[in-house]
Scaffold this active site. Structure first.
Site, PDB file in Angstrom:
ATOM      1  CE  LYS A 238      -3.836  -2.137   2.136  1.00  0.00           C
ATOM      2  NZ  LYS A 238      -4.545  -2.983   3.466  1.00  0.00           N
TER       3      LYS A 238
ATOM      4  CD  GLN B 199      -3.673  -4.922   6.268  1.00  0.00           C
ATOM      5  OE1 GLN B 199      -3.852  -3.672   5.739  1.00  0.00           O
ATOM      6  NE2 GLN B 199      -4.094  -6.157   5.761  1.00  0.00           N
TER       7      GLN B 199
ATOM      8  CG  ASP C   9     -10.542  -0.762   4.550  1.00  0.00           C
ATOM      9  OD1 ASP C   9     -10.142  -1.040   3.287  1.00  0.00           O
ATOM     10  OD2 ASP C   9     -10.128  -1.187   5.664  1.00  0.00           O
TER      11      ASP C   9
END
Ligand code: GUN
Length: 307
Positions: free
Chosen positions: A53, A97, A120
């Site tokens: 990322k 995460q 997200d």
């Protein structure tokens, strides 16, 4: 002939569009969006994702902040960090995460993320907007699945009216994927590991999205002739080695496989994603796009055409 859906090429093309959009924002507003990623602990798979990322965010010309916290960090410290990122005007997107260590209340932590920075698409506001068919930030992996499925359609064809069967009901993939394919006017069935007659339901799918997290669970003869198969599974399994008994101390070799028995499925599907190199690269590309979308919405910048 089965068409292999190359997620690496499609993701590279989306990242190129994101890079172009970032350049446009730099020219028009002298501003580049920034993504903040929070990683707790040292899970090797999560570390690999977070490194990728970071690399691709920088490559697209955006700011990338990484916050690595130790495995034993307190829930409150993690929440305080997210609140700081919420209040930091230079941060446009926040990603925590997953998975978090089991003792941490994941829902509580995700719930703290400012929905305007929820790249997200996991907060209740984002999930609610998706379920109501309103605009907003969409979860990245399911968004990638839709893009890949569309890429496999014949010229002039659309997803509209097709039967999409999603195997898996996670909040990260299965549930949001159902709403995203519904938005495309698919007829959607959500199945899961306890669904009765799972094989027959899969056989009725024009689009089959496998997201159960069980290696090779979907068999070749569960796939309708001509279906499009999107395999979200990334499972690390041991490779059978003929000589493993000769040297028991030898490090066992492993490989990545999907939730679909690829070798058998290619004989039935019109198009199928490989693992690795299918859905995986799309997740990061969609995350980069979401970061640009979040920055434009928060800062009243005109969204560049490409996205
Ligand atoms: N872990 C595996 N996939 C994802 C994802 O899409 N988002 C987050 N936050 N964590 C993940």
């Amino acid at each position: 002939m089965t068409n292999l859906i190359d997620g690496k090429i499609i993701a590279a093309s989306l990242r190129a569009d994101v890079t172009e959009a970032v350049n446009t924002l730099k020219s028009a507003y002298n501003y580049a969006p920034t993504l903040a990623v929070v990683l707790v602990g040292d899970d090797p798979a999560s570390q690999v994702y977070v490194r990728s990322k970071h690399k691709f965010t920088k490559e697209a010309g955006m700011g990338s902040l990484e916050h690595q916290l130790p495995e034993d960090v307190s829930e409150q410290t993690l929440i305080d960090l997210i609140k700081n990122l919420n209040g930091d005007d230079s941060v446009d997107g926040i990603l925590v995460q997953l998975p978090l260590p089991g003792r941490i209340d994941t829902d509580r932590v995700i719930g703290v993320i400012d929905p305007a920075k929820d790249v997200d698409g996991l907060t209740e506001i984002s999930a609610g907007r998706l379920s109501l068919g309103r605009g907003g930030l969409r979860p990245c992996t399911p968004e990638g699945c839709v893009i890949l499925a569309k890429s496999a359609l014949a010229d002039g064809d659309s997803l509209s009216g097709k039967h999409c069967v999603i195997v898996g009901r996670s909040i990260l993939v299965g549930k949001p994927a159902a709403f995203l394919f519904l938005e495309q006017n698919c007829t959607v069935t959500i199945a899961h590991s306890r669904t009765k007659n799972l094989a027959d339901i899969c056989r009725s799918a024009d689009i089959l999205v496998a997201a159960v997290g069980r290696p090779l669970m979907i068999k070749g003869d569960w796939i309708k002739k001509g279906a499009i198969v999107i395999d979200v599974g990334i499972n690390r399994v041991a490779i059978d080695q003929h000589n493993k008994h000769d040297n028991p101390k030898a490090k066992r070799k492993t490989k990545l496989v999907g939730d679909v028995d690829f070798a058998a499925a290619v004989k039935h599907a019109a198009a199928i994603t490989p693992v690795p190199g299918g859905v995986g690269p799309m997740t990061i590309a969609c995350l980069l796009r979401n970061t640009v979308l979040a920055a434009c919405a928060r800062r009243n910048m005109t969204m560049p055409d490409k996205l």
